[in-house]
Write a protein that holds these residues in place. Sequence first.
Motif, mmCIF file in Angstrom:
data_model
loop_
_atom_site.group_PDB
_atom_site.id
_atom_site.type_symbol
_atom_site.label_atom_id
_atom_site.label_comp_id
_atom_site.label_asym_id
_atom_site.label_seq_id
_atom_site.Cartn_x
_atom_site.Cartn_y
_atom_site.Cartn_z
ATOM 1 N N ALA A 66 0.831 -1.203 0.000
ATOM 2 C CA ALA A 66 0.000 0.000 0.000
ATOM 3 C C ALA A 66 0.870 1.259 0.000
ATOM 4 O O ALA A 66 0.579 2.236 -0.710
ATOM 5 C CB ALA A 66 -0.927 -0.004 1.216
ATOM 6 N N GLU A 67 1.941 1.255 0.779
ATOM 7 C CA GLU A 67 2.811 2.435 0.843
ATOM 8 C C GLU A 67 3.576 2.633 -0.456
ATOM 9 O O GLU A 67 3.693 3.766 -0.951
ATOM 10 C CB GLU A 67 3.774 2.293 2.019
ATOM 11 C CG GLU A 67 3.093 2.397 3.376
ATOM 12 C CD GLU A 67 4.073 2.420 4.529
ATOM 13 O OE1 GLU A 67 3.705 2.928 5.601
ATOM 14 O OE2 GLU A 67 5.218 1.924 4.355
ATOM 15 N N GLU A 68 4.094 1.557 -1.016
ATOM 16 C CA GLU A 68 4.846 1.694 -2.262
ATOM 17 C C GLU A 68 3.941 2.106 -3.416
ATOM 18 O O GLU A 68 4.352 2.871 -4.300
ATOM 19 C CB GLU A 68 5.567 0.380 -2.589
ATOM 20 C CG GLU A 68 6.698 0.054 -1.638
ATOM 21 C CD GLU A 68 7.709 1.180 -1.530
ATOM 22 O OE1 GLU A 68 8.093 1.748 -2.567
ATOM 23 O OE2 GLU A 68 8.113 1.509 -0.395
ATOM 24 N N TYR A 69 2.708 1.619 -3.406
ATOM 25 C CA TYR A 69 1.763 2.033 -4.448
ATOM 26 C C TYR A 69 1.515 3.534 -4.355
ATOM 27 O O TYR A 69 1.519 4.243 -5.367
ATOM 28 C CB TYR A 69 0.442 1.270 -4.298
ATOM 29 C CG TYR A 69 -0.482 1.446 -5.486
ATOM 30 C CD1 TYR A 69 -0.492 0.520 -6.514
ATOM 31 C CD2 TYR A 69 -1.331 2.553 -5.589
ATOM 32 C CE1 TYR A 69 -1.321 0.682 -7.612
ATOM 33 C CE2 TYR A 69 -2.156 2.725 -6.683
ATOM 34 C CZ TYR A 69 -2.147 1.782 -7.693
ATOM 35 O OH TYR A 69 -2.954 1.955 -8.791
ATOM 36 N N GLN A 242 -3.112 6.005 2.511
ATOM 37 C CA GLN A 242 -3.727 7.330 2.421
ATOM 38 C C GLN A 242 -2.821 8.376 3.046
ATOM 39 O O GLN A 242 -2.677 9.486 2.528
ATOM 40 C CB GLN A 242 -5.073 7.293 3.134
ATOM 41 C CG GLN A 242 -5.832 8.605 3.167
ATOM 42 C CD GLN A 242 -7.023 8.526 4.101
ATOM 43 O OE1 GLN A 242 -6.885 8.138 5.264
ATOM 44 N NE2 GLN A 242 -8.201 8.858 3.606
ATOM 45 N N GLN A 243 -2.158 8.025 4.140
ATOM 46 C CA GLN A 243 -1.300 8.979 4.825
ATOM 47 C C GLN A 243 -0.036 9.301 4.034
ATOM 48 O O GLN A 243 0.537 10.381 4.196
ATOM 49 C CB GLN A 243 -0.947 8.447 6.221
ATOM 50 C CG GLN A 243 -2.145 8.413 7.153
ATOM 51 C CD GLN A 243 -1.891 7.664 8.428
ATOM 52 O OE1 GLN A 243 -0.753 7.304 8.735
ATOM 53 N NE2 GLN A 243 -2.944 7.402 9.196
ATOM 54 N N PHE A 246 -1.253 12.024 1.975
ATOM 55 C CA PHE A 246 -1.382 13.222 2.812
ATOM 56 C C PHE A 246 -0.025 13.892 3.004
ATOM 57 O O PHE A 246 0.084 15.126 2.979
ATOM 58 C CB PHE A 246 -1.960 12.853 4.177
ATOM 59 C CG PHE A 246 -3.433 12.545 4.168
ATOM 60 C CD1 PHE A 246 -4.216 12.758 3.044
ATOM 61 C CD2 PHE A 246 -4.049 12.026 5.305
ATOM 62 C CE1 PHE A 246 -5.572 12.481 3.045
ATOM 63 C CE2 PHE A 246 -5.410 11.750 5.322
ATOM 64 C CZ PHE A 246 -6.172 11.978 4.182
ATOM 65 N N ALA A 247 1.020 13.084 3.230
ATOM 66 C CA ALA A 247 2.356 13.648 3.441
ATOM 67 C C ALA A 247 2.841 14.404 2.211
ATOM 68 O O ALA A 247 3.456 15.471 2.327
ATOM 69 C CB ALA A 247 3.339 12.529 3.804
ATOM 70 N N GLU A 248 2.532 13.871 1.025
ATOM 71 C CA GLU A 248 2.932 14.559 -0.201
ATOM 72 C C GLU A 248 2.165 15.875 -0.351
ATOM 73 O O GLU A 248 2.725 16.889 -0.764
ATOM 74 C CB GLU A 248 2.686 13.656 -1.407
ATOM 75 C CG GLU A 248 3.008 14.296 -2.750
ATOM 76 C CD GLU A 248 4.435 14.827 -2.840
ATOM 77 O OE1 GLU A 248 4.631 15.862 -3.506
ATOM 78 O OE2 GLU A 248 5.348 14.211 -2.244
ATOM 79 N N ALA A 277 2.854 17.273 12.901
ATOM 80 C CA ALA A 277 2.800 16.493 14.135
ATOM 81 C C ALA A 277 1.542 15.630 14.181
ATOM 82 O O ALA A 277 1.587 14.458 14.596
ATOM 83 C CB ALA A 277 2.853 17.427 15.345
ATOM 84 N N GLU A 278 0.411 16.175 13.741
ATOM 85 C CA GLU A 278 -0.830 15.408 13.762
ATOM 86 C C GLU A 278 -0.782 14.249 12.771
ATOM 87 O O GLU A 278 -1.332 13.177 13.024
ATOM 88 C CB GLU A 278 -2.012 16.325 13.463
ATOM 89 C CG GLU A 278 -2.322 17.306 14.598
ATOM 90 C CD GLU A 278 -3.452 18.260 14.249
ATOM 91 O OE1 GLU A 278 -3.858 18.299 13.064
ATOM 92 O OE2 GLU A 278 -3.921 18.960 15.153
ATOM 93 N N LEU A 279 -0.114 14.455 11.634
ATOM 94 C CA LEU A 279 0.020 13.374 10.656
ATOM 95 C C LEU A 279 0.851 12.231 11.234
ATOM 96 O O LEU A 279 0.530 11.054 11.044
ATOM 97 C CB LEU A 279 0.658 13.894 9.369
ATOM 98 C CG LEU A 279 0.799 12.884 8.228
ATOM 99 C CD1 LEU A 279 -0.555 12.309 7.836
ATOM 100 C CD2 LEU A 279 1.472 13.525 7.020
ATOM 101 N N ARG A 280 1.918 12.565 11.965
ATOM 102 C CA ARG A 280 2.712 11.522 12.609
ATOM 103 C C ARG A 280 1.872 10.772 13.647
ATOM 104 O O ARG A 280 1.944 9.545 13.758
ATOM 105 C CB ARG A 280 3.940 12.138 13.286
ATOM 106 C CG ARG A 280 4.927 12.810 12.347
ATOM 107 C CD ARG A 280 5.484 11.842 11.343
ATOM 108 N NE ARG A 280 6.240 10.762 11.962
ATOM 109 C CZ ARG A 280 6.731 9.709 11.316
ATOM 110 N NH1 ARG A 280 6.515 9.585 10.012
ATOM 111 N NH2 ARG A 280 7.418 8.784 11.947
#
Length: 382
Positions: A66-69, A242-243, A246-248, A277-280
Amino acid sequence: MDFGFSAEDEAFRTEARVWLSGHAESARDRRAWERALGEAGWIGLGWSEGGYGNRTGTLTQQVVWAEEYARSGAPPRSGHIGEKLLAPTLLAHGTEEQKARFLPPVAAGDELWCQGYSEPGAGSDLAGVRTAAVPDGSGYRISGQKIWTSLAHEADWCFVLARTEAGSRRHHGLSFLLVPMDQPGRIEVRPIRQLTGTSDFNEVFFDGARARVEHVVGGEGSGWKVAMSLLGFERGVSTLAQQIGFAEELRRVLRAAVDTGAVTDPVVRERLVRQWAELRAMRWNALRTLGRSGDAGASSVAKLLWGGWHQRLGELAMQVRGAAAGVGPVDWSPSASYELDLLQHLFLFSRADTIYGGSDQVQRTIIAERVLGLPREPKGVF
Protein backbone atom coordinates in the motif's frame (compact mmCIF):
# COMPACT_ATOMS: atom_id res chain seq x y z
CA MET A 1 4.08 -1.13 19.95
CA ASP A 2 6.84 -3.13 18.24
CA PHE A 3 5.96 -2.73 14.57
CA GLY A 4 8.84 -3.33 12.19
CA PHE A 5 9.62 -4.77 8.78
CA SER A 6 11.59 -8.01 8.44
CA ALA A 7 14.19 -8.84 5.81
CA GLU A 8 11.46 -10.68 3.91
CA ASP A 9 9.28 -7.57 4.03
CA GLU A 10 12.09 -5.44 2.64
CA ALA A 11 12.66 -7.93 -0.17
CA PHE A 12 8.94 -7.74 -0.89
CA ARG A 13 9.22 -3.92 -0.89
CA THR A 14 11.99 -4.07 -3.47
CA GLU A 15 9.92 -6.39 -5.66
CA ALA A 16 6.90 -4.09 -5.43
CA ARG A 17 8.93 -0.95 -6.08
CA VAL A 18 10.67 -2.43 -9.14
CA TRP A 19 7.41 -3.68 -10.63
CA LEU A 20 5.61 -0.37 -10.06
CA SER A 21 8.48 1.67 -11.50
CA GLY A 22 8.29 -0.37 -14.68
CA HIS A 23 4.52 -0.25 -15.09
CA ALA A 24 2.93 2.75 -13.34
CA GLU A 25 3.81 5.34 -15.99
CA SER A 26 2.15 3.32 -18.74
CA ALA A 27 -1.10 2.87 -16.79
CA ARG A 28 -3.37 5.13 -18.82
CA ASP A 29 -6.47 2.97 -19.17
CA ARG A 30 -7.86 2.21 -15.70
CA ARG A 31 -9.48 -1.11 -16.58
CA ALA A 32 -6.35 -2.33 -18.37
CA TRP A 33 -4.35 -1.27 -15.30
CA GLU A 34 -6.53 -3.40 -13.04
CA ARG A 35 -5.90 -6.39 -15.28
CA ALA A 36 -2.16 -5.74 -15.21
CA LEU A 37 -2.24 -5.67 -11.40
CA GLY A 38 -4.23 -8.89 -11.37
CA GLU A 39 -1.95 -10.68 -13.82
CA ALA A 40 1.07 -9.80 -11.65
CA GLY A 41 -0.70 -11.07 -8.52
CA TRP A 42 -0.95 -7.76 -6.66
CA ILE A 43 -4.71 -7.88 -6.07
CA GLY A 44 -6.00 -9.60 -2.96
CA LEU A 45 -2.90 -9.59 -0.75
CA GLY A 46 -5.08 -8.94 2.29
CA TRP A 47 -7.58 -11.73 1.72
CA SER A 48 -7.64 -14.19 4.56
CA GLU A 49 -7.92 -17.19 2.23
CA GLY A 50 -6.03 -18.18 -0.88
CA GLY A 51 -7.05 -20.30 -3.81
CA TYR A 52 -9.09 -17.68 -5.65
CA GLY A 53 -6.43 -16.48 -8.07
CA ASN A 54 -4.57 -14.24 -5.65
CA ARG A 55 -1.31 -14.58 -3.75
CA THR A 56 -1.46 -14.01 -0.02
CA GLY A 57 0.65 -11.54 1.91
CA THR A 58 1.36 -10.96 5.57
CA LEU A 59 -0.06 -7.90 7.29
CA THR A 60 3.28 -6.10 7.06
CA GLN A 61 3.57 -6.96 3.37
CA GLN A 62 0.12 -5.49 2.80
CA VAL A 63 1.36 -2.28 4.44
CA VAL A 64 4.49 -2.35 2.27
CA TRP A 65 2.46 -2.74 -0.94
CA ALA A 66 0.00 0.00 0.00
CA GLU A 67 2.81 2.44 0.84
CA GLU A 68 4.85 1.69 -2.26
CA TYR A 69 1.76 2.03 -4.45
CA ALA A 70 1.05 5.46 -2.96
CA ARG A 71 4.68 6.56 -3.44
CA SER A 72 4.87 5.33 -7.04
CA GLY A 73 2.43 7.85 -8.47
CA ALA A 74 0.33 5.03 -9.91
CA PRO A 75 -3.25 5.99 -10.85
CA PRO A 76 -6.19 5.74 -8.41
CA ARG A 77 -7.60 2.24 -8.32
CA SER A 78 -10.88 1.34 -9.99
CA GLY A 79 -10.93 -2.10 -8.40
CA HIS A 80 -10.45 -1.21 -4.75
CA ILE A 81 -14.17 -1.53 -3.89
CA GLY A 82 -14.22 -5.12 -5.09
CA GLU A 83 -10.86 -5.99 -3.55
CA LYS A 84 -11.03 -4.17 -0.21
CA LEU A 85 -14.76 -4.22 0.55
CA LEU A 86 -16.61 -6.96 -1.31
CA ALA A 87 -13.93 -9.67 -1.15
CA PRO A 88 -13.39 -9.72 2.63
CA THR A 89 -17.18 -9.55 3.08
CA LEU A 90 -17.67 -12.63 0.89
CA LEU A 91 -14.86 -14.41 2.72
CA ALA A 92 -16.64 -13.72 6.00
CA HIS A 93 -20.30 -14.21 4.99
CA GLY A 94 -20.50 -15.64 1.47
CA THR A 95 -21.26 -19.16 0.35
CA GLU A 96 -18.60 -21.28 -1.33
CA GLU A 97 -20.46 -20.80 -4.61
CA GLN A 98 -20.41 -17.01 -4.20
CA LYS A 99 -16.69 -17.01 -3.42
CA ALA A 100 -15.91 -19.21 -6.41
CA ARG A 101 -18.01 -17.04 -8.72
CA PHE A 102 -16.95 -13.54 -7.67
CA LEU A 103 -13.48 -13.63 -6.11
CA PRO A 104 -11.40 -14.85 -9.09
CA PRO A 105 -12.65 -12.06 -11.44
CA VAL A 106 -11.86 -9.47 -8.75
CA ALA A 107 -8.36 -10.95 -8.28
CA ALA A 108 -7.83 -10.86 -12.05
CA GLY A 109 -9.03 -7.26 -12.37
CA ASP A 110 -11.76 -8.39 -14.77
CA GLU A 111 -14.85 -7.25 -12.84
CA LEU A 112 -15.26 -3.86 -11.15
CA TRP A 113 -17.68 -3.11 -8.30
CA CYS A 114 -19.54 -0.19 -6.76
CA GLN A 115 -21.35 0.18 -3.43
CA GLY A 116 -25.11 0.78 -3.28
CA TYR A 117 -25.60 2.04 0.27
CA SER A 118 -26.46 5.75 0.60
CA GLU A 119 -29.81 7.14 -0.53
CA PRO A 120 -31.20 10.69 -0.68
CA GLY A 121 -32.97 10.07 2.64
CA ALA A 122 -30.47 7.58 4.09
CA GLY A 123 -26.92 8.84 3.99
CA SER A 124 -25.26 8.88 7.38
CA ASP A 125 -28.38 7.19 8.80
CA LEU A 126 -28.04 4.02 6.75
CA ALA A 127 -30.87 2.28 8.61
CA GLY A 128 -33.28 4.54 6.73
CA VAL A 129 -32.79 2.63 3.45
CA ARG A 130 -35.97 2.56 1.36
CA THR A 131 -34.79 0.80 -1.82
CA ALA A 132 -37.01 -2.27 -2.10
CA ALA A 133 -36.21 -5.74 -3.43
CA VAL A 134 -39.39 -7.72 -4.05
CA PRO A 135 -39.12 -11.53 -4.34
CA ASP A 136 -39.90 -12.63 -7.88
CA GLY A 137 -39.54 -16.32 -8.56
CA SER A 138 -35.82 -17.13 -8.74
CA GLY A 139 -34.73 -13.70 -7.62
CA TYR A 140 -35.73 -10.15 -6.75
CA ARG A 141 -36.86 -7.03 -8.58
CA ILE A 142 -35.20 -3.93 -7.16
CA SER A 143 -36.70 -0.44 -7.22
CA GLY A 144 -35.24 2.69 -5.65
CA GLN A 145 -32.41 5.19 -5.79
CA LYS A 146 -28.85 5.23 -4.51
CA ILE A 147 -26.62 8.30 -4.39
CA TRP A 148 -22.92 9.16 -4.01
CA THR A 149 -22.15 5.82 -5.64
CA SER A 150 -18.43 5.93 -6.40
CA LEU A 151 -17.37 4.60 -9.82
CA ALA A 152 -20.85 3.33 -10.71
CA HIS A 153 -20.25 4.56 -14.27
CA GLU A 154 -17.39 2.03 -14.60
CA ALA A 155 -18.69 -0.86 -12.50
CA ASP A 156 -19.84 -4.25 -13.74
CA TRP A 157 -21.57 -5.13 -10.44
CA CYS A 158 -23.03 -3.33 -7.43
CA PHE A 159 -23.61 -4.69 -3.93
CA VAL A 160 -26.92 -3.21 -2.85
CA LEU A 161 -28.46 -2.85 0.60
CA ALA A 162 -32.21 -3.16 0.05
CA ARG A 163 -35.39 -3.89 1.95
CA THR A 164 -36.64 -7.42 1.18
CA GLU A 165 -39.32 -7.48 3.89
CA ALA A 166 -42.28 -5.23 3.12
CA GLY A 167 -43.16 -2.89 5.98
CA SER A 168 -39.91 -3.48 7.86
CA ARG A 169 -38.17 -0.57 9.60
CA ARG A 170 -34.68 0.50 10.56
CA HIS A 171 -32.18 -2.38 10.79
CA HIS A 172 -34.75 -5.13 10.21
CA GLY A 173 -35.79 -6.67 6.90
CA LEU A 174 -32.66 -5.65 4.95
CA SER A 175 -30.67 -7.87 2.59
CA PHE A 176 -27.27 -7.58 0.91
CA LEU A 177 -27.70 -8.25 -2.83
CA LEU A 178 -25.16 -8.64 -5.64
CA VAL A 179 -26.61 -6.90 -8.70
CA PRO A 180 -25.24 -6.84 -12.28
CA MET A 181 -25.06 -3.29 -13.66
CA ASP A 182 -25.56 -4.29 -17.30
CA GLN A 183 -29.36 -4.10 -17.26
CA PRO A 184 -30.40 -1.48 -19.86
CA GLY A 185 -33.71 0.13 -19.03
CA ARG A 186 -33.60 -1.21 -15.48
CA ILE A 187 -30.53 0.61 -14.13
CA GLU A 188 -29.67 4.22 -14.92
CA VAL A 189 -26.44 5.90 -13.80
CA ARG A 190 -26.29 9.69 -13.65
CA PRO A 191 -22.91 11.31 -12.87
CA ILE A 192 -22.83 14.01 -10.16
CA ARG A 193 -20.61 16.96 -11.05
CA GLN A 194 -18.54 17.98 -8.02
CA LEU A 195 -16.96 21.28 -6.98
CA THR A 196 -13.70 20.02 -8.45
CA GLY A 197 -15.33 19.58 -11.89
CA THR A 198 -14.95 15.79 -11.80
CA SER A 199 -17.74 13.20 -11.65
CA ASP A 200 -16.54 10.16 -9.73
CA PHE A 201 -19.81 10.00 -7.76
CA ASN A 202 -23.15 9.04 -9.28
CA GLU A 203 -26.85 8.66 -8.74
CA VAL A 204 -28.09 5.17 -9.54
CA PHE A 205 -31.75 4.47 -10.28
CA PHE A 206 -33.14 0.92 -10.09
CA ASP A 207 -36.37 0.31 -11.99
CA GLY A 208 -37.16 -3.37 -11.67
CA ALA A 209 -33.50 -4.41 -11.79
CA ARG A 210 -32.95 -8.14 -11.33
CA ALA A 211 -30.88 -9.91 -8.67
CA ARG A 212 -30.70 -13.69 -8.38
CA VAL A 213 -31.68 -15.42 -5.16
CA GLU A 214 -28.30 -17.15 -4.92
CA HIS A 215 -26.66 -13.71 -4.90
CA VAL A 216 -27.97 -12.75 -1.46
CA VAL A 217 -24.98 -12.61 0.89
CA GLY A 218 -25.51 -13.89 4.44
CA GLY A 219 -29.12 -14.89 3.81
CA GLU A 220 -32.28 -12.85 3.41
CA GLY A 221 -32.86 -10.40 6.28
CA SER A 222 -29.20 -10.35 7.37
CA GLY A 223 -28.29 -7.28 5.35
CA TRP A 224 -27.59 -4.99 8.29
CA LYS A 225 -25.12 -7.42 9.86
CA VAL A 226 -23.33 -7.95 6.54
CA ALA A 227 -23.30 -4.22 5.72
CA MET A 228 -21.80 -3.31 9.10
CA SER A 229 -19.20 -6.03 8.71
CA LEU A 230 -18.21 -4.58 5.34
CA LEU A 231 -17.79 -1.10 6.82
CA GLY A 232 -15.37 -2.60 9.33
CA PHE A 233 -13.12 -3.63 6.43
CA GLU A 234 -13.23 -0.13 4.91
CA ARG A 235 -10.48 1.35 7.07
CA GLY A 236 -7.36 -0.69 7.60
CA VAL A 237 -4.12 -1.01 5.70
CA SER A 238 -5.42 1.52 3.16
CA THR A 239 -5.36 4.19 5.88
CA LEU A 240 -1.56 4.01 5.98
CA ALA A 241 -1.34 4.38 2.21
CA GLN A 242 -3.73 7.33 2.42
CA GLN A 243 -1.30 8.98 4.82
CA ILE A 244 1.51 8.70 2.26
CA GLY A 245 -0.63 10.82 -0.04
CA PHE A 246 -1.38 13.22 2.81
CA ALA A 247 2.36 13.65 3.44
CA GLU A 248 2.93 14.56 -0.20
CA GLU A 249 0.11 17.12 -0.06
CA LEU A 250 1.63 18.61 3.08
CA ARG A 251 4.97 18.94 1.27
CA ARG A 252 3.22 20.80 -1.57
CA VAL A 253 1.63 23.20 0.91
CA LEU A 254 5.00 23.76 2.59
CA ARG A 255 6.66 24.48 -0.77
CA ALA A 256 3.87 26.94 -1.58
CA ALA A 257 4.39 28.65 1.79
CA VAL A 258 8.09 29.05 1.04
CA ASP A 259 7.47 30.29 -2.52
CA THR A 260 4.93 32.93 -1.44
CA GLY A 261 6.82 34.00 1.67
CA ALA A 262 3.89 32.96 3.89
CA VAL A 263 6.28 30.78 5.88
CA THR A 264 7.67 33.92 7.54
CA ASP A 265 4.34 34.37 9.33
CA PRO A 266 4.66 32.71 12.78
CA VAL A 267 0.98 31.72 12.74
CA VAL A 268 1.45 29.90 9.42
CA ARG A 269 4.61 28.21 10.70
CA GLU A 270 2.74 27.00 13.78
CA ARG A 271 -0.05 25.57 11.61
CA LEU A 272 2.44 23.79 9.35
CA VAL A 273 4.19 22.20 12.32
CA ARG A 274 0.87 21.19 13.84
CA GLN A 275 -0.21 19.52 10.59
CA TRP A 276 3.08 17.58 10.49
CA ALA A 277 2.80 16.49 14.13
CA GLU A 278 -0.83 15.41 13.76
CA LEU A 279 0.02 13.37 10.66
CA ARG A 280 2.71 11.52 12.61
CA ALA A 281 0.22 10.87 15.41
CA MET A 282 -2.29 9.49 12.90
CA ARG A 283 0.32 7.09 11.54
CA TRP A 284 1.18 5.74 14.96
CA ASN A 285 -2.50 5.41 15.83
CA ALA A 286 -3.10 3.47 12.60
CA LEU A 287 -0.17 1.15 13.34
CA ARG A 288 -1.37 0.68 16.91
CA THR A 289 -4.83 -0.44 15.82
CA LEU A 290 -3.79 -2.36 12.69
CA GLY A 291 -4.97 -5.93 12.74
CA ARG A 292 -7.09 -5.51 15.86
CA SER A 293 -10.65 -6.78 15.63
CA GLY A 294 -13.65 -6.07 17.79
CA ASP A 295 -12.59 -2.49 18.59
CA ALA A 296 -15.90 -0.70 18.12
CA GLY A 297 -14.44 2.79 18.14
CA ALA A 298 -11.10 2.42 16.32
CA SER A 299 -12.41 3.13 12.81
CA SER A 300 -14.53 6.04 14.07
CA VAL A 301 -11.53 7.60 15.82
CA ALA A 302 -9.44 7.19 12.65
CA LYS A 303 -12.13 8.80 10.48
CA LEU A 304 -12.45 11.76 12.86
CA LEU A 305 -8.69 12.26 12.87
CA TRP A 306 -8.01 12.21 9.16
CA GLY A 307 -11.23 13.93 8.03
CA GLY A 308 -10.60 17.04 10.12
CA TRP A 309 -6.86 17.00 9.45
CA HIS A 310 -7.29 16.90 5.68
CA GLN A 311 -9.90 19.63 5.73
CA ARG A 312 -7.61 21.90 7.76
CA LEU A 313 -4.78 21.18 5.32
CA GLY A 314 -6.97 22.35 2.43
CA GLU A 315 -7.73 25.58 4.28
CA LEU A 316 -4.04 26.08 5.01
CA ALA A 317 -3.23 25.54 1.33
CA MET A 318 -5.46 28.47 0.43
CA GLN A 319 -4.04 30.64 3.22
CA VAL A 320 -0.43 30.25 2.08
CA ARG A 321 -1.38 30.97 -1.54
CA GLY A 322 -3.09 34.23 -0.68
CA ALA A 323 -5.19 35.97 -3.33
CA ALA A 324 -3.78 33.72 -6.08
CA ALA A 325 -5.70 30.80 -4.57
CA GLY A 326 -8.95 32.22 -5.97
CA VAL A 327 -7.98 32.41 -9.63
CA GLY A 328 -7.24 29.86 -12.31
CA PRO A 329 -4.89 29.88 -15.30
CA VAL A 330 -4.74 33.27 -17.01
CA ASP A 331 -6.18 32.29 -20.38
CA TRP A 332 -9.24 34.24 -21.48
CA SER A 333 -9.64 32.69 -24.93
CA PRO A 334 -13.14 31.33 -25.73
CA SER A 335 -11.85 27.76 -25.97
CA ALA A 336 -10.00 27.86 -22.63
CA SER A 337 -11.18 25.58 -19.83
CA TYR A 338 -10.88 26.43 -16.16
CA GLU A 339 -8.68 23.81 -14.55
CA LEU A 340 -7.90 23.60 -10.86
CA ASP A 341 -4.33 23.27 -9.70
CA LEU A 342 -3.44 20.62 -7.13
CA LEU A 343 -3.89 22.84 -4.08
CA GLN A 344 -7.22 24.24 -5.27
CA HIS A 345 -8.41 20.69 -5.91
CA LEU A 346 -7.24 19.72 -2.42
CA PHE A 347 -9.23 22.53 -0.82
CA LEU A 348 -12.48 21.91 -2.69
CA PHE A 349 -12.43 18.13 -2.37
CA SER A 350 -11.57 18.24 1.33
CA ARG A 351 -14.75 20.18 2.12
CA ALA A 352 -16.55 16.82 2.01
CA ASP A 353 -14.06 14.91 4.16
CA THR A 354 -16.07 15.37 7.37
CA ILE A 355 -19.29 14.21 5.68
CA TYR A 356 -18.71 11.22 3.39
CA GLY A 357 -17.94 7.80 4.85
CA GLY A 358 -19.95 8.72 7.93
CA SER A 359 -20.14 12.32 9.12
CA ASP A 360 -18.23 13.57 12.16
CA GLN A 361 -21.50 13.70 14.11
CA VAL A 362 -22.16 10.02 13.37
CA GLN A 363 -18.61 9.01 14.34
CA ARG A 364 -18.88 10.87 17.65
CA THR A 365 -22.21 9.19 18.37
CA ILE A 366 -20.67 5.75 17.74
CA ILE A 367 -17.78 6.51 20.10
CA ALA A 368 -20.11 7.91 22.76
CA GLU A 369 -22.57 5.01 22.70
CA ARG A 370 -20.43 1.99 21.86
CA VAL A 371 -17.12 2.89 23.52
CA LEU A 372 -17.92 5.28 26.37
CA GLY A 373 -21.29 3.71 27.18
CA LEU A 374 -23.13 7.03 27.25
CA PRO A 375 -26.96 7.09 26.94
CA ARG A 376 -28.15 6.46 23.41
CA GLU A 377 -29.17 9.43 21.31
CA PRO A 378 -32.99 9.89 21.29
CA LYS A 379 -34.62 8.92 18.02
CA GLY A 380 -37.27 10.91 16.22
CA VAL A 381 -36.63 14.19 18.04
CA PHE A 382 -36.43 16.28 14.88
